[in-house]
Design a protein around this motif. Sequence first.
Motif, PDB file in Angstrom:
ATOM      1  N   LEU A  85       0.815  -1.217   0.000  1.00 47.31           N
ATOM      2  CA  LEU A  85       0.000   0.000   0.000  1.00 47.31           C
ATOM      3  C   LEU A  85       0.851   1.271   0.000  1.00 47.31           C
ATOM      4  CD1 LEU A  85      -3.043   0.531  -0.008  1.00 47.31           C
ATOM      5  CD2 LEU A  85      -2.940   0.818   2.471  1.00 47.31           C
ATOM      6  N   ASP A  86       2.055   1.188   0.593  1.00 44.47           N
ATOM      7  CA  ASP A  86       2.904   2.382   0.681  1.00 44.47           C
ATOM      8  C   ASP A  86       3.297   2.912  -0.697  1.00 44.47           C
ATOM      9  OD1 ASP A  86       2.769   2.399   3.387  1.00 44.47           O
ATOM     10  OD2 ASP A  86       4.673   1.351   3.695  1.00 44.47           O
ATOM     11  N   TRP A  87       3.402   2.041  -1.674  1.00 39.56           N
ATOM     12  CA  TRP A  87       3.729   2.513  -3.027  1.00 39.56           C
ATOM     13  C   TRP A  87       2.523   2.507  -3.956  1.00 39.56           C
ATOM     14  CZ3 TRP A  87       3.020  -0.769  -7.161  1.00 39.56           C
ATOM     15  CH2 TRP A  87       2.994  -2.139  -6.915  1.00 39.56           C
ATOM     16  N   LEU A  88       1.461   1.747  -3.591  1.00 41.64           N
ATOM     17  CA  LEU A  88       0.267   1.725  -4.430  1.00 41.64           C
ATOM     18  C   LEU A  88      -0.488   3.056  -4.375  1.00 41.64           C
ATOM     19  CD1 LEU A  88      -1.304  -1.828  -3.925  1.00 41.64           C
ATOM     20  CD2 LEU A  88      -0.328  -0.857  -6.010  1.00 41.64           C
ATOM     21  N   VAL A  89      -0.563   3.667  -3.182  1.00 40.48           N
ATOM     22  CA  VAL A  89      -1.285   4.935  -3.058  1.00 40.48           C
ATOM     23  C   VAL A  89      -0.611   6.040  -3.879  1.00 40.48           C
ATOM     24  CG1 VAL A  89      -1.993   6.750  -1.459  1.00 40.48           C
ATOM     25  CG2 VAL A  89      -2.354   4.352  -0.853  1.00 40.48           C
ATOM     26  N   PRO A  90       0.734   6.219  -3.770  1.00 39.77           N
ATOM     27  CA  PRO A  90       1.373   7.220  -4.649  1.00 39.77           C
ATOM     28  C   PRO A  90       1.200   6.891  -6.129  1.00 39.77           C
ATOM     29  CG  PRO A  90       2.833   6.644  -2.843  1.00 39.77           C
ATOM     30  CD  PRO A  90       1.695   5.673  -2.794  1.00 39.77           C
ATOM     31  N   LEU A  91       1.232   5.585  -6.467  1.00 35.53           N
ATOM     32  CA  LEU A  91       1.021   5.190  -7.863  1.00 35.53           C
ATOM     33  C   LEU A  91      -0.368   5.598  -8.326  1.00 35.53           C
ATOM     34  CD1 LEU A  91       2.002   3.728 -10.401  1.00 35.53           C
ATOM     35  CD2 LEU A  91       1.121   1.595  -9.423  1.00 35.53           C
ATOM     36  N   ALA A  92      -1.364   5.406  -7.443  1.00 34.70           N
ATOM     37  CA  ALA A  92      -2.723   5.839  -7.768  1.00 34.70           C
ATOM     38  C   ALA A  92      -2.759   7.345  -7.999  1.00 34.70           C
ATOM     39  CB  ALA A  92      -3.677   5.448  -6.629  1.00 34.70           C
ATOM     40  N   GLY A  93      -2.000   8.092  -7.185  1.00 24.56           N
ATOM     41  CA  GLY A  93      -1.936   9.542  -7.371  1.00 24.56           C
ATOM     42  C   GLY A  93      -1.390   9.917  -8.732  1.00 24.56           C
ATOM     43  N   ILE A  94      -0.349   9.197  -9.166  1.00 23.85           N
ATOM     44  CA  ILE A  94       0.235   9.479 -10.486  1.00 23.85           C
ATOM     45  C   ILE A  94      -0.771   9.188 -11.589  1.00 23.85           C
ATOM     46  CG2 ILE A  94       2.010   8.752 -12.117  1.00 23.85           C
ATOM     47  CD1 ILE A  94       3.840   8.236  -9.698  1.00 23.85           C
ATOM     48  N   VAL A  95      -1.483   8.057 -11.463  1.00 21.75           N
ATOM     49  CA  VAL A  95      -2.497   7.695 -12.469  1.00 21.75           C
ATOM     50  C   VAL A  95      -3.572   8.771 -12.551  1.00 21.75           C
ATOM     51  CG1 VAL A  95      -4.329   6.050 -13.031  1.00 21.75           C
ATOM     52  CG2 VAL A  95      -2.095   5.219 -12.271  1.00 21.75           C
ATOM     53  N   ILE A  96      -4.030   9.252 -11.387  1.00 19.12           N
ATOM     54  CA  ILE A  96      -5.085  10.269 -11.363  1.00 19.12           C
ATOM     55  C   ILE A  96      -4.594  11.572 -11.996  1.00 19.12           C
ATOM     56  CG2 ILE A  96      -6.510  11.681  -9.830  1.00 19.12           C
ATOM     57  CD1 ILE A  96      -6.566   9.272  -7.900  1.00 19.12           C
ATOM     58  N   ILE A  97      -3.344  11.951 -11.735  1.00 14.12           N
ATOM     59  CA  ILE A  97      -2.789  13.164 -12.327  1.00 14.12           C
ATOM     60  C   ILE A  97      -2.709  13.024 -13.849  1.00 14.12           C
ATOM     61  CG2 ILE A  97      -0.699  14.558 -12.536  1.00 14.12           C
ATOM     62  CD1 ILE A  97      -0.229  14.075  -9.550  1.00 14.12           C
TER      63      ILE A  97
ATOM     64  N   ALA B 254     -10.920   5.311 -14.166  1.00  8.64           N
ATOM     65  CA  ALA B 254      -9.533   4.922 -13.903  1.00  8.64           C
ATOM     66  C   ALA B 254      -8.974   5.649 -12.684  1.00  8.64           C
ATOM     67  CB  ALA B 254      -8.670   5.216 -15.132  1.00  8.64           C
ATOM     68  N   ALA B 255      -9.535   6.816 -12.359  1.00  6.34           N
ATOM     69  CA  ALA B 255      -9.108   7.545 -11.167  1.00  6.34           C
ATOM     70  C   ALA B 255      -9.819   7.042  -9.914  1.00  6.34           C
ATOM     71  CB  ALA B 255      -9.382   9.037 -11.349  1.00  6.34           C
ATOM     72  N   ILE B 256     -11.069   6.592 -10.051  1.00  6.27           N
ATOM     73  CA  ILE B 256     -11.845   6.145  -8.897  1.00  6.27           C
ATOM     74  C   ILE B 256     -11.454   4.733  -8.467  1.00  6.27           C
ATOM     75  CG2 ILE B 256     -14.178   5.543  -8.101  1.00  6.27           C
ATOM     76  CD1 ILE B 256     -15.223   7.816  -9.817  1.00  6.27           C
TER      77      ILE B 256
ATOM     78  N   LEU C  24     -18.664   2.263  -3.284  1.00  4.40           N
ATOM     79  CA  LEU C  24     -18.072   3.478  -3.835  1.00  4.40           C
ATOM     80  C   LEU C  24     -18.479   3.654  -5.297  1.00  4.40           C
ATOM     81  CD1 LEU C  24     -16.059   5.699  -2.829  1.00  4.40           C
ATOM     82  CD2 LEU C  24     -14.282   4.426  -4.019  1.00  4.40           C
ATOM     83  N   LEU C  25     -18.425   2.571  -6.071  1.00  6.22           N
ATOM     84  CA  LEU C  25     -18.825   2.650  -7.478  1.00  6.22           C
ATOM     85  C   LEU C  25     -20.341   2.755  -7.626  1.00  6.22           C
ATOM     86  CD1 LEU C  25     -16.933   2.641  -9.984  1.00  6.22           C
ATOM     87  CD2 LEU C  25     -15.847   2.006  -7.841  1.00  6.22           C
TER      88      LEU C  25
ATOM     89  N   VAL D 126      -8.715  19.626 -13.738  1.00 10.56           N
ATOM     90  CA  VAL D 126      -8.165  20.268 -12.542  1.00 10.56           C
ATOM     91  C   VAL D 126      -8.544  19.474 -11.290  1.00 10.56           C
ATOM     92  CG1 VAL D 126      -8.249  22.335 -11.090  1.00 10.56           C
ATOM     93  CG2 VAL D 126      -8.135  22.563 -13.588  1.00 10.56           C
ATOM     94  N   PHE D 127      -9.795  19.047 -11.224  1.00  8.08           N
ATOM     95  CA  PHE D 127     -10.289  18.255 -10.096  1.00  8.08           C
ATOM     96  C   PHE D 127      -9.451  16.984  -9.914  1.00  8.08           C
ATOM     97  CE2 PHE D 127     -13.023  14.587  -9.105  1.00  8.08           C
ATOM     98  CZ  PHE D 127     -13.436  14.898  -7.825  1.00  8.08           C
ATOM     99  N   LEU D 128      -9.158  16.298 -11.012  1.00 10.21           N
ATOM    100  CA  LEU D 128      -8.390  15.062 -10.929  1.00 10.21           C
ATOM    101  C   LEU D 128      -6.940  15.336 -10.532  1.00 10.21           C
ATOM    102  CD1 LEU D 128      -9.729  13.134 -14.059  1.00 10.21           C
ATOM    103  CD2 LEU D 128     -10.182  12.624 -11.658  1.00 10.21           C
TER     104      LEU D 128
END
Length: 245
Positions: A88-100, A153-155, A171-172, A213-215
């Motif tokens: 999880l420590d690297w998955l959450v930042p990875l998710a952040g990159i995907v969302i950006i 893909a962000a959610i 959530l979905l 911008v939101f994403l």
Amino acid sequence: MISVSLPVVFGAGILSFLSPCVLPLVPPYLSYMAGTTFEQLQDEGNTGTKVWWRTVITSLFFILGFSTIFVLMGASATFLGSALRSALDWLVPLAGIVIIVMGLHFLGLLRINLLYRQARMSGPTTATGPLGGYGLGLAFALGWTPCIGPILAAILPIAGTSETAWQGAGLLAVYSAGLGLPFLAAALAIRPFMNFFQNFKKHLGTVEKVMGVFLIITGILFLTGDFTRISFWLLETFPVLQNFG
């Protein structure tokens, strides 16, 4: 995090409906579900008429169809997230990159051709009642129109961080509600919707930029860990949020 995410995800569903590649599809979708031309739908779709009832009921099953696919996606994302909980420590930042990256796509700064692909299904000229509406909803979700794909893909990474499959599915389901309720409102009030559509379509480009911008902001919060900190602060400040998710 899931509790605090609910209003954000619901808003993402509404933004998906207002996006440049979903909102213009609504008039032909309503006509398809009514089994008539749109001109006839406008003339005969008054509240309480047979055409109006057919449009509303078929729309409900259409919403149920795409909600089925999205909820299954949420549950699957949670299952995969649980299997990778130790990472999880690297998955959450990875998710952040995907969302950006998805946000940059919306802003037009980084175009991802894959997100413009759609699955197309041939079928009858009308949705042919509730069963046809449900099938159309399944096809709509599986097609992943260009604007919905980046938001999903962000959610999905957020769903992957939830503790149970029920939370991910929920959530979905909230996202599906945000996307589906405007569809239902359009079916319930066909003429007012068309007036709204004519006035709003000039703002579609702005909506796409707002989504970008939101994403990007959400992705940055994931990368910095502030999303989790804000979540805990909101839960402490507004305990009622603990009743959700």
